[in-house]
Scaffold this motif. Structure first.
Motif, short mmCIF file in Angstrom:
data_model
loop_
_atom_site.label_atom_id
_atom_site.label_comp_id
_atom_site.label_asym_id
_atom_site.label_seq_id
_atom_site.Cartn_x
_atom_site.Cartn_y
_atom_site.Cartn_z
N TYR A 49 0.85 -1.20 0.00
CA TYR A 49 0.00 0.00 0.00
C TYR A 49 0.89 1.25 0.00
CZ TYR A 49 -3.72 3.28 1.01
OH TYR A 49 -4.61 4.33 0.93
N PHE A 50 0.68 2.08 -1.00
CA PHE A 50 1.48 3.30 -1.13
C PHE A 50 0.64 4.38 -1.79
CE2 PHE A 50 4.56 6.01 -3.42
CZ PHE A 50 5.36 6.39 -2.35
N ASP A 51 0.44 5.50 -1.08
CA ASP A 51 -0.35 6.61 -1.64
C ASP A 51 0.25 7.97 -1.26
OD1 ASP A 51 -0.90 6.67 1.04
OD2 ASP A 51 -3.08 6.81 0.81
N ASN A 52 1.56 8.00 -1.04
CA ASN A 52 2.22 9.23 -0.61
C ASN A 52 2.65 10.05 -1.84
OD1 ASN A 52 3.90 11.23 0.51
ND2 ASN A 52 4.47 9.88 2.21
N TYR A 53 1.80 10.98 -2.24
CA TYR A 53 2.08 11.80 -3.43
C TYR A 53 3.27 12.74 -3.19
CZ TYR A 53 -2.23 10.34 -5.76
OH TYR A 53 -3.21 9.61 -6.38
N GLU A 54 3.35 13.29 -2.01
CA GLU A 54 4.42 14.26 -1.73
C GLU A 54 5.79 13.59 -1.78
OE1 GLU A 54 6.42 17.65 -1.16
OE2 GLU A 54 4.25 17.48 -1.50
N LEU A 55 5.92 12.42 -1.17
CA LEU A 55 7.19 11.68 -1.22
C LEU A 55 7.52 11.30 -2.66
CD1 LEU A 55 9.58 10.25 0.12
CD2 LEU A 55 8.07 8.25 0.47
N THR A 56 6.51 10.86 -3.40
CA THR A 56 6.72 10.48 -4.81
C THR A 56 7.20 11.68 -5.61
OG1 THR A 56 4.98 8.82 -4.66
CG2 THR A 56 5.66 9.50 -6.86
N ARG A 57 6.60 12.84 -5.39
CA ARG A 57 7.00 14.06 -6.11
C ARG A 57 8.46 14.39 -5.85
NH1 ARG A 57 7.85 19.29 -5.29
NH2 ARG A 57 7.36 19.14 -3.07
N GLN A 58 8.88 14.29 -4.60
CA GLN A 58 10.26 14.62 -4.24
C GLN A 58 11.24 13.62 -4.86
OE1 GLN A 58 10.33 14.82 0.04
NE2 GLN A 58 9.01 16.63 0.14
N LEU A 59 10.92 12.33 -4.78
CA LEU A 59 11.79 11.31 -5.37
C LEU A 59 11.88 11.45 -6.88
CD1 LEU A 59 10.73 8.15 -3.30
CD2 LEU A 59 12.85 9.46 -3.08
N CYS A 60 10.74 11.71 -7.52
CA CYS A 60 10.72 11.84 -8.97
C CYS A 60 11.44 13.10 -9.43
CB CYS A 60 9.29 11.83 -9.48
SG CYS A 60 8.46 10.23 -9.34
N SER A 61 11.36 14.16 -8.64
CA SER A 61 12.08 15.39 -8.99
C SER A 61 13.59 15.14 -9.02
CB SER A 61 11.76 16.50 -7.98
OG SER A 61 10.40 16.87 -8.05
N ILE A 62 14.08 14.37 -8.05
CA ILE A 62 15.50 14.01 -8.03
C ILE A 62 15.84 13.17 -9.25
CG2 ILE A 62 17.28 12.72 -6.78
CD1 ILE A 62 15.77 13.40 -4.18
N GLY A 63 14.98 12.20 -9.56
CA GLY A 63 15.22 11.35 -10.72
C GLY A 63 15.27 12.15 -12.02
N LEU A 64 14.34 13.08 -12.20
CA LEU A 64 14.29 13.88 -13.42
C LEU A 64 15.52 14.77 -13.58
CD1 LEU A 64 10.55 14.98 -13.69
CD2 LEU A 64 11.78 13.37 -15.15
N VAL A 65 16.11 15.20 -12.47
CA VAL A 65 17.32 16.02 -12.54
C VAL A 65 18.42 15.27 -13.28
CG1 VAL A 65 19.23 16.98 -11.17
CG2 VAL A 65 16.86 17.43 -10.51
N PHE A 66 18.66 14.02 -12.90
CA PHE A 66 19.73 13.23 -13.52
C PHE A 66 19.36 12.79 -14.94
CE2 PHE A 66 20.51 12.69 -8.96
CZ PHE A 66 21.84 13.10 -8.91
N ILE A 67 18.09 12.48 -15.16
CA ILE A 67 17.65 12.07 -16.50
C ILE A 67 17.80 13.22 -17.48
CG2 ILE A 67 15.65 11.36 -17.86
CD1 ILE A 67 14.69 9.83 -15.36
N MET A 68 17.41 14.43 -17.07
CA MET A 68 17.50 15.59 -17.96
C MET A 68 18.95 16.03 -18.16
SD MET A 68 14.18 17.93 -17.11
CE MET A 68 12.53 17.25 -17.32
N PHE A 69 19.76 15.95 -17.10
CA PHE A 69 21.17 16.31 -17.26
C PHE A 69 21.85 15.36 -18.23
CE2 PHE A 69 25.66 16.03 -16.23
CZ PHE A 69 26.03 17.36 -16.15
N TYR A 70 21.55 14.08 -18.10
CA TYR A 70 22.13 13.09 -19.00
C TYR A 70 21.65 13.30 -20.43
CZ TYR A 70 22.94 8.53 -21.16
OH TYR A 70 23.32 7.52 -22.01
N GLY A 71 20.38 13.70 -20.58
CA GLY A 71 19.86 13.98 -21.90
C GLY A 71 20.62 15.10 -22.59
N GLY A 72 20.96 16.15 -21.83
CA GLY A 72 21.76 17.23 -22.39
C GLY A 72 23.20 16.83 -22.60
N PHE A 73 23.76 16.10 -21.63
CA PHE A 73 25.17 15.69 -21.69
C PHE A 73 25.44 14.78 -22.88
CE2 PHE A 73 28.95 13.32 -20.44
CZ PHE A 73 29.74 14.30 -19.86
N GLY A 74 24.48 13.93 -23.21
CA GLY A 74 24.67 12.98 -24.30
C GLY A 74 24.25 13.50 -25.66
N THR A 75 23.80 14.75 -25.74
CA THR A 75 23.39 15.32 -27.03
C THR A 75 24.58 15.97 -27.72
OG1 THR A 75 21.13 15.74 -26.27
CG2 THR A 75 21.91 17.01 -28.16
#
Length: 482
Positions: A49-75
């Protein structure tokens, strides 16, 4: 704690092994990880059971930072430059057109408020790159012309604007006033660009002039810069995602030491973040709630696939005389992905009243888009005759590694050579040529970017084409070997 570690390890291993099996059949990576998350979630087999939107938002924000940086770095900016204008227009004006048309559709068809309709449109306006290139790679499809570069730049850079539009619409729903839109937009862009440029310039300078005793510190240093570019931009009112993407683009297209190992490091980090992000989004979803949003989700998806995305694509690319078949394919490849779901979570946690179950609506739109468009992507590419069978498939992707050619050349550097007494990173040697070793006074050196090239040094270089060295080495002697 031990139980949690065992669970996390098993989830990671299951995600990787299952993707290995389904990868060959062209099943989108996003779809695999999200469905696994749903199976582990509240309504799934495991029943976590998991319904913590705030925790998910924070974790996903961290994930998107590295995904987007890598997207720019590899272009590769060199490859992207010829199509930079249409690609950037797609990632900006195209996002606005898509968001506006989808928002009006929701307002007229589902009787939402205009702002809530525009909020849904803004959230789903960006496209997902990871799924597209994973499908092409798994099916060994290399695209003709400049399609890959257009998709790469567009999908890598359109998330920041979709995020800005989402924040602006949420602000309007929260009665912050229409007069704040333009200042907010300008502040987000200007601050993000300033932060990214200053940090990137400083990073490049430090990497070129400071030698770390431990090679592993180089990727860790850049990882810190990626986080700082996002956090600092957000702290002073800028768009953190735009800042981190620009930072990755600038650093990745500069000559820095240990670039290949840094790239491989961020490739691994990016995949870890994608697995975490996709899985936790699936974990957060309640499949039992999806039937209630099917009609709305399918309607929005079909409208975007066959109306909003084509209008945005054709109205922009037609001005650049891009062939119609390529425009049709670019239009079809507008897959919605994880970023849209993350922005939906941001809307849920923003603190404004939203009548729709916006998370599950967007979640369904992303699943439907990836399942339909992603599955048919190879078929559409073949029907449009856009497959290049003569080029290796990896050249399509932004994570393409430089290949060491079969030719080796030994070059003795003369005093008058243009690269004498310069560090390798400052010598303007083409990036597709690798200096394997340096022979100096009877010793063999394994160089890095900061290594200086001295007169009478003998360089052993590898590559497929040495034409780019002719001007730099016009006074140097050389011998070619296989």
């Amino acid at each position: 704690m031990i139980s949690l570690m065992i669970m996390c390890a098993l989830v990671l291993l299951i995600c990787i092994t299952s993707s290995k099996i389904l990868y060959k059949f062209g099943v989108p990576i996003l779809l695999i990880f999200i469905i696994l998350g749903m199976l582990f979630g509240s309504d799934g087999i495991v029943g976590i059971y998991f319904d913590n939107y705030e925790l998910t938002r924070q974790l996903c924000s961290i994930g998107l930072v590295f995904i987007m940086f890598y997207g720019g770095f590899g272009t590769s900016w060199e490859m992207a430059k010829p199509v930079a204008i249409p690609s950037i227009l797609l990632s900006t004006l195209g996002v606005v057109i898509t968001a506006g048309l989808t928002g009006i559709f929701c307002f007229k068809v589902f009787d939402t408020s205009l702002l809530e309709g525009l909020l849904i449109g803004s959230i789903v306006a960006s496209t997902d790159a990871a799924s597209v290139f994973a499908i092409l790679r798994s099916q060994k499809l290399n695209l003709k012309g400049s399609i890959a570069s257009i998709l790469e730049v567009e999908s890598g850079s359109n998330d920041p604007l979709a995020y800005m539009l989402t924040v602006i619409i949420l602000g309007l729903i929260g009665n912050k006033g229409y007069g704040t839109i333009i200042p907010m937009l300008l502040n987000q862009v200007i601050v993000a660009v300033i932060v990214a440029v200053l940090l990137s310039k400083l990073t490049i300078y430090l990497l070129r002039h400071i030698h770390f005793e431990i090679d592993g510190f180089y990727p860790i240093f850049i990882m810190g810069i990626a986080v700082l570019s996002y956090a600092l931009s957000e702290h002073v009112g800028g768009n953190g995602y735009l800042a981190v993407y620009i930072s990755g683009l600038m650093v990745g297209n500069s000559k820095i030491p240990h670039k290949k190992s840094i790239f491989q490091f961020f490739d691994g980090i990016s995949w870890i973040m994608q697995i975490m992000l996709f899985f936790i989004l699936g974990l957060l979803a309640f499949p039992s709630k999806l039937p209630s949003v099917i009609i709305k989700g399918v309607s929005i998806s079909v409208f975007m696939i066959f109306v909003a995305r084509p209008i945005a694509t054709f109205s922009i690319l037609s001005w650049f005389k891009i062939p119609l078949k390529q425009q049709i394919f670019v239009s079809w490849v507008g897959l919605r992905g994880a970023a849209s779901i993350v922005f939906a979570i941001y809307a849920v946690t923003y603190g404004v009243v939203i009548e729709s179950d916006i998370f599950h609506v967007v979640f369904f739109v992303a699943l439907f888009s990836v399942a339909l468009q992603g599955t048919l992507l190879p078929f559409v590419a073949k029907k449009l005759d856009l497959i290049d069978d003569e080029s290796p498939v990896l050249k399509t992707f932004n994570d393409y590694r430089e290949e060491i050619g079969t030719k080796l050349m030994e070059i003795t550097i003369d005093h008058s050579s243009a690269i004498a007494n310069k560090a390798i990173m400052d010598s303007n040697i083409p990036e597709d040529i690798l200096i394997v070793m340096i022979k100096r006074k009877g010793e063999v050196l394994i160089p890095n970017g900061s290594t200086s090239i001295l007169p009478q040094d003998t360089l052993v270089i590898a590559g497929n084409n040495f034409d780019g060295l002719s001007n730099l080495l016009s006074n140097s002697s050389s011998s070619l070997s296989m």
